[in-house]
Enzyme design. Structure first.
Site, PDB file in Angstrom:
ATOM      1  N   ARG A   1      60.248 -26.777  23.869  1.00  0.00           N
ATOM      2  CA  ARG A   1      61.061 -27.987  23.804  1.00  0.00           C
ATOM      3  C   ARG A   1      62.002 -28.132  24.985  1.00  0.00           C
ATOM      4  O   ARG A   1      62.181 -29.226  25.519  1.00  0.00           O
ATOM      5  CB  ARG A   1      61.877 -27.996  22.506  1.00  0.00           C
ATOM      6  CG  ARG A   1      61.024 -28.292  21.311  1.00  0.00           C
ATOM      7  CD  ARG A   1      61.852 -28.320  20.049  1.00  0.00           C
ATOM      8  NE  ARG A   1      60.997 -28.732  18.936  1.00  0.00           N
ATOM      9  CZ  ARG A   1      61.396 -28.740  17.679  1.00  0.00           C
ATOM     10  NH1 ARG A   1      62.617 -28.351  17.365  1.00  0.00           N
ATOM     11  NH2 ARG A   1      60.574 -29.149  16.735  1.00  0.00           N
TER      12      ARG A   1
ATOM     13  N   GLN B   1      69.897 -27.445  21.598  1.00  0.00           N
ATOM     14  CA  GLN B   1      68.545 -27.909  21.872  1.00  0.00           C
ATOM     15  C   GLN B   1      68.487 -29.435  21.921  1.00  0.00           C
ATOM     16  O   GLN B   1      68.951 -30.112  21.008  1.00  0.00           O
ATOM     17  CB  GLN B   1      67.594 -27.422  20.782  1.00  0.00           C
ATOM     18  CG  GLN B   1      66.158 -27.841  21.040  1.00  0.00           C
ATOM     19  CD  GLN B   1      65.198 -27.138  20.097  1.00  0.00           C
ATOM     20  OE1 GLN B   1      65.111 -27.477  18.923  1.00  0.00           O
ATOM     21  NE2 GLN B   1      64.503 -26.140  20.609  1.00  0.00           N
TER      22      GLN B   1
ATOM     23  N   HIS C   1      69.440 -32.149  19.107  1.00  0.00           N
ATOM     24  CA  HIS C   1      68.665 -31.890  17.898  1.00  0.00           C
ATOM     25  C   HIS C   1      69.163 -30.689  17.117  1.00  0.00           C
ATOM     26  O   HIS C   1      69.176 -30.712  15.886  1.00  0.00           O
ATOM     27  CB  HIS C   1      67.207 -31.679  18.315  1.00  0.00           C
ATOM     28  CG  HIS C   1      66.267 -31.531  17.178  1.00  0.00           C
ATOM     29  ND1 HIS C   1      66.159 -32.471  16.178  1.00  0.00           N
ATOM     30  CD2 HIS C   1      65.372 -30.562  16.876  1.00  0.00           C
ATOM     31  CE1 HIS C   1      65.247 -32.078  15.319  1.00  0.00           C
ATOM     32  NE2 HIS C   1      64.760 -30.929  15.705  1.00  0.00           N
TER      33      HIS C   1
ATOM     34  N   LEU D   1      64.611 -38.960  15.508  1.00  0.00           N
ATOM     35  CA  LEU D   1      63.585 -37.976  15.862  1.00  0.00           C
ATOM     36  C   LEU D   1      62.164 -38.547  15.810  1.00  0.00           C
ATOM     37  O   LEU D   1      61.794 -39.247  14.878  1.00  0.00           O
ATOM     38  CB  LEU D   1      63.677 -36.790  14.911  1.00  0.00           C
ATOM     39  CG  LEU D   1      62.774 -35.610  15.261  1.00  0.00           C
ATOM     40  CD1 LEU D   1      63.183 -35.008  16.582  1.00  0.00           C
ATOM     41  CD2 LEU D   1      62.840 -34.566  14.170  1.00  0.00           C
TER      42      LEU D   1
END
Lengths: 611, 264, 273
Positions: free
Chosen positions: A317, A237, A382, A253
């Site tokens: 996402r 991801q 991530h 982040l």
């Protein structure tokens, strides 16, 4: 009893490797059953990557939206994962998350409150209802501190700053974990009746990542070496919003909670581009106009209910990350190569209260006041959806005595993870793996007789391997190999993939593995980061190869895996198929597929007609 | 009750010796300035409130202006001449300030070098450290009683300030009254921003929303908390204002200046 | 490109340490930890530095920069005069492991002595209700990332021998978060006074000055705890009052349970009705 004389050896019924949310929760579960539990972590206790989780923990408590239920959560999770999730895991996750969250509160966690005094929940991408229990934007910290204090009070033996470099296996399966104390460099062996891996993810294989140095795929690689299977490794991801400037914090982040609270994405021309990227089949779930999106945000900030639908920024996402990547690639990016994320149209004190760490992070690291102007953001590595194949109910891997939970386990999130589902994953499957390890351990004879035989030959081999990088007089610098590895993965196995790139990546990875076997480290054994890196490199290269091989095999685009040469989702060919990576007899990496287990009718009914 | 023992801390490698530090900023400025100011003001108040009267007489009250150091004025006939009436009052505000959480920080730093600055070395003479866990400093825990007492002179200062508007039954708006009102407001701010008051008024509660009474206490606590954030500022401005008020009265009494005033 | 001159402490226990100098090329927005990583990657691969998240969220990379306790991941080079060397040394209150890494395990041992959260036995969790304003204090304490900079700077731990141990600001903050939790039933005041040594704190506020999470450690955690200890042990009026009302000293001050309207759709009047 040490299998090798003079080797520091500890014996526990259950040994948990990794002290993030999943590891702590597993250890607490095993300890509560009265077992002796050892918790081994390569950093200090409470520093694990769980602290970086910001937005919240997804659980269908229904405190904010009465209509929420585990069934809806299950459906959202499966849809987000493009139906590649293990349905049983998604079901257990959705059903048990509320109990796990309530349990945290009983252990002292202090969540934000609704006006009627219950746990407040916030909306997040891909979730049909406001579902994320949270504490401002530092939910992960609250969670890990609560679990940490609980574990310490329960009397779990914690081995801090001890790195595991090998799982020792035998006929009985996993028998022991071998590693070293980082402070002194001296070897240490943990014998166990059951071992739980909870080592987190793999982000350090990439240049731009929100992950810390610890995320080197240790558990994935240890399990793979021990003979376990890895599934779905192509699904990495890329979080849509990482910081892009200044260079030192690139990748850091920016929580999805910014969008959850109403953050708007715009390109350099000021265009709200997410309207263009909503997938047609889900367009109906999102606001149709700016005005409707604004009504939704206003209602949220005032704590009112509304019939307005959520803004387009709250798409899943994978979709938002591709949208941002495409905007930048097509020349509509900001000067630092990102897009703008703006929350400054909301009242400053509201932003500061709901997003305190984001406010601090931008003010102190980028000189940007997010209450006054937009942030610059871009995609960042991530999370890995793929991981060790486990039994849904017990977390058991394909190696007897070896269990896995959390990010290093696969299956739960399918092709794409919804925000907030990772913290609940840690709790639900941490507890389940702890229980699974417990029942495995208590099924062994009690006391010394219950510990499987540890083969001294394997231990001596691991000891030699440990010392090797320090003893070589010449060889490759681990830092240089890591830089090259990250460059390879970033440019060839990134958000968009094509066959030729993946072939090239595999060639480069083979060369890197060669260099990795010759790595030479300067200095001594005491707290030597180069030495740490030598073992992490081995794990990173294994994991990178698994990602590249799985990505090359899957000739379609699905969830987080986007193939430019196969842009369509090909349900006929790939629907219901997991990629599987395992070590072949000859030691090479073999990639294959396996079918998802049949989904029971009552769950299938929840998913609607399409699936 | 089980006895819980806290583990010993193994020694670190901090440099020892007075002022030993690797700090490069001018860490000594703030404690230095505060130390000099504190010593000057405290010295002045001691002289004016306690030493002056036995030596030079009663120049602390003039024209309806009573120096705040002497209020309420208690000067019974049996009081020996070598004791200033200020002494009967001053121990209260001095005790209040001496045990105040802010002043404690300040004077521990600049009188006791305990520590002289953050991450700055201390003299090796106080090896066995006990501080507020032993006499005499354990008495700092009685701060709240000085707080209670401090409201007595504070009340009389309000009476004095109002009274100074009506000397001999007529209205007078004098500079002295302005100074008195400013002073009593600042002293009030100092008392109301006290950490002990903040605790007693609401901080001691665990639940702020449980009952109506607790909700009321919570809103008081919030206001006191807002004042408390500036406790240091209140401490300094009120210390200066009370000294200036005394200087003003003394200069009037000695005839050095006259009070600009509008009389009705 | 600008260059920063780093003077980095190197050494192991039981040997005199030394400072090694490194010239590090400076990029925009660079922090001290970036510079240390540059040193590891280019000049001293075995430089020991403890770090994890590099985002000021985990509290691992504590050190002393130009003599001041800081998180190196949050200390920007642009705050320094680059003509002068920047000195980086380990936290000095703790025993050295190597270079910039210290042994902070003592802190974990202290933490284990604190009585954990104790919810009431007689109120089921489904009826727990409390308001945002009840927990805002507690949430401030729970922001702590355990970087131990407050422990490092605290002069009691850094410079003094004490007769009994002192738990230090970090654990006073944790204790405050437990004591002020609206539902906590335990009473830690005797522990704070005796085992914890709260009397050793002389509120000189260095902990507050260095806290990277901006927790007002002294004003919001330690002083309120000192006042709670005073309630129990140093306030004759309250002691007499408690005795007269038949409450034995040592009973939990926070034993009263929140009573709020419960059940579905129940709302607190929150003072606004």
């Amino acid at each position: 009893m040490p299998p090798v004389t003079n080797l520091e050896t500890h014996s526990h019924d259950v040994v948990v490797i990794g002290a993030g949310g999943a590891g702590l929760r597993a250890a607490i579960e095993a300890k509560a059953a009265g077992l002796s539990v050892g918790l081994v972590c390569k950093s200090l206790l409470g520093k694990a990557h769980t602290v970086m989780a910001e937005g919240g923990v997804a659980a269908a408590l229904g405190n904010v939206a009465d209509a929420d239920s585990w069934q809806v959560h299950f459906r959202d999770t499966m849809a987000g994962g493009k139906y590649l999730n293990n349905a049983r895991m998604a079901q257990l996750h959705a059903m048990e998350a509320p109990a796990r969250v309530n349990e945290l509160e009983r252990w002292g966690a202090v969540f934000d409150r609704t006006p009627d005094g219950r746990i407040l929940q916030r909306p997040f991408g891909g979730h049909s209802h406001a579902r994320l229990a949270h504490v401002g934007d530092r939910t992960g910290l609250e969670m890990i501190r609560t679990l940490q204090d609980r574990a310490v009070a329960a009397g779990i033996d914690v081995y801090m700053e001890a790195t595991i470099t090998r799982l020792i296996t035998g006929r009985a399966g996993a028998t022991a974990a071998f590693g070293y104390w980082r402070a002194t460099g001296s070897p240490i062996l943990f014998r166990a009746k059951a071992i739980v891996l909870a080592t987190g993810g793999i982000g350090k294989a990439y240049e731009v990542t929100s992950n810390s140095w610890e995320y080197s795929g240790d558990g994935h690689a240890l399990a793979y070496e021990a003979g376990a299977e890895l599934i779905d490794m192509e699904f990495v991801q890329f979080h849509p919003t990482g910081m892009v400037w200044p260079p030192g914090v690139r990748g850091l982040l920016v929580t999805e909670a910014v969008r959850g609270e109403g953050g708007i994405l715009r390109n350099k021309d000021g265009e709200r581009f997410m309207w263009k990227y909503l997938p047609d089949e889900r367009r109906g779930e999102y606001a149709a106009t700016d005005e409707e999106a604004t009504r939704w945000v206003t209602a949220l900030s005032e704590g009112r209910r509304t019939d307005a639908r959520r803004p387009p920024e709250l798409s899943t996402r994978d979709n938002v990350a591709r949208a941002i990547y495409t905007e930048v690639k097509e020349g509509r990016g900001t000067p630092h190569g990102g897009v703008y994320l703006d929350i400054s149209y909301l009242p400053p004190e509201h932003v500061r209260r709901k997003l305190p760490s984001m406010y601090e992070q931008f003010k102190e690291l980028a000189d940007v006041d997010i209450t006054k102007g937009p942030m610059e953001v871009g995609p960042t590595t991530h999370y890995v959806m793929g991981g060790i194949r486990v039994e849904p109910d017990s977390g058991a891997t394909t190696v007897p005595g070896l269990f896995a939970a959390g990010e290093c386990a696969g299956g739960m999130h399918g092709a794409n993870r919804l925000g907030g589902n990772s913290l609940s994953d840690l709790l639900v499957f941490g507890a389940r793996a702890g229980a699974g390890a417990t029942s495995h351990a208590i099924n062994q004879p009690s006391g010394e007789a219950g510990f499987p035989h540890v083969d001294p030959v394997n231990v001596r081999e691991a000891t030699r391997e440990l010392a090797a990088p320090l003893e070589r007089v010449s060889g490759d610098d681990p830092y240089a190999i890591q830089r090259d590895l990250q460059a390879t993965m970033q440019s060839l196995v990134g958000i968009f993939r094509v066959q030729a790139d993946l072939d090239e990546a595999l060639t480069q990875l083979a060369a890197l593995r060669e260099r990795g076997q010759r790595v030479q480290v300067a200095g001594g054994r005491s707290f030597n980061p180069g030495w740490d890196l030598a073992f992490e490199l081995r794990n990173l290269i294994t994991v990178s190869e698994a990602i590249a091989r799985s990505a090359r095999q899957r000739t379609e685009s699905r969830g987080a895996h986007s193939r430019l040469d196969h842009p369509e989702t090909d349900d006929a060919r790939w629907g219901g198929l997991n990629s599987v990576v395992a070590r072949a007899e000859d030691g090479t990496m073999a990639v294959s597929t396996s079918s998802l287990p049949t989904v029971p009718d009552e769950l299938r009914a929840l998913l609607g007609t399409a699936h | 009750m089980t006895t819980i023992r806290t583990p010993w801390k193994p020694p670190g490698t901090a440099r020892t010796g007075l002022f030993a530090t690797n700090r490069r900023d001018r860490w000594w400025i703030a404690p230095g300035v505060q130390g000099i100011l504190f010593t000057t003001l405290a010295g002045y108040l001691f002289f004016s409130g306690i030493v002056w009267t036995p030596l030079f007489g009663t120049a602390y009250e003039v024209d309806g202006y009573l120096s705040p150091l002497f209020s309420p004025l208690i000067a019974p006939g049996w009081l020996p001449a070598f004791i200033s009436p200020g002494l009967l009052i001053l121990w209260i505000p001095l005790g209040f300030r001496a045990t105040c959480y802010y002043y404690r920080k300040a004077y521990y730093r600049f009188y006791f070098a305990d520590p002289p600055g953050c991450a700055v070395g201390e003299p090796t003479i106080h090896k066995r450290y006990a501080m507020e866990s032993r006499l005499p400093f354990i008495l700092q825990n009685f701060h709240r009683f000085f707080l209670y007492l401090a409201f007595v002179p504070l009340f009389f200062l309000w009476v004095d300030a109002v009274g100074s508007l009506f000397p001999e039954g007529r209205v007078r708006l004098g500079l002295g009254s302005v100074i008195f009102f400013v002073n009593v407001v600042l002293l009030m701010g100092f008392s109301m921003s006290c950490n002990s008051l903040r605790h007693l008024a609401g901080g001691r509660l665990d639940c702020f929303s449980c009952t109506r009474r607790e909700r009321a206490q919570h809103s008081v606590w919030q206001r006191l908390t807002a004042l408390n954030r500036h406790h240091m500022a209140w401490a300094w401005v009120s210390f200066i204002s009370v000294s200036l008020a005394d200087v003003y009265v003394r200069l009037l009494a000695l005839g050095v200046i006259t009070d600009p005033a509008i009389r009705f | 490109m600008d260059t920063a001159h780093l003077r980095v402490f190197r050494g192991e226990p039981n040997e005199p340490g030394r400072y090694e100098e490194f010239d590090v090329p400076v990029e925009e927005g660079m922090v001290v930890l970036d510079a240390l990583h540059w040193v590891q990657g280019h000049a001293a691969p075995d430089l020991a530095v403890r770090w994890n998240c590099k985002a000021a969220k985990c509290g691992s990379c504590s050190a002393e920069v130009d003599g001041r306790p800081r998180l190196t991941c949050k200390t920007r080079l642009s705050d320094f005069d680059l003509d002068q060397p920047i000195t980086v040394e380990p936290m000095r209150a703790f025993p050295l492991i190597r270079d910039l890494v210290t042994d902070v395990s003592w802190n974990y041992a202290v933490n284990a002595t604190i009585e954990p959260f104790k919810p009431p036995d007689d109120v089921p969790q489904s009826e727990w209700r409390w308001q945002q304003e009840d927990i805002e204090r507690v949430q401030e304490y729970r922001k702590c990332i355990e970087c131990f900079l407050c422990q490092d700077v605290c002069h009691v731990l850094r410079n003094h021998e004490t007769e009994r141990p002192f738990m230090g600001p970090r654990f006073l903050v944790r204790a405050a978060g437990l004591e002020m939790h609206p539902l906590d039933q335990a009473d830690r005041r005797e522990y704070l006074k005796d085992a914890g040594g709260i009397g050793y704190c002389n509120i000189t506020k260095c902990c507050t000055e260095v806290c990277p999470e901006h927790i007002k450690i002294t004003d919001n955690a330690i002083i309120p705890l000192k006042e709670r200890v005073a309630d129990e042990f140093y306030d004759p009026i309250q002691i007499v009052w408690r005795t007269l009302r038949g409450r034995r000293p040592g009973s939990a001050a926070g034993a009263e349970l929140p009573v709020l309207p419960t059940g579905p759709g129940g709302t607190s009047d929150g003072g606004s009705s």
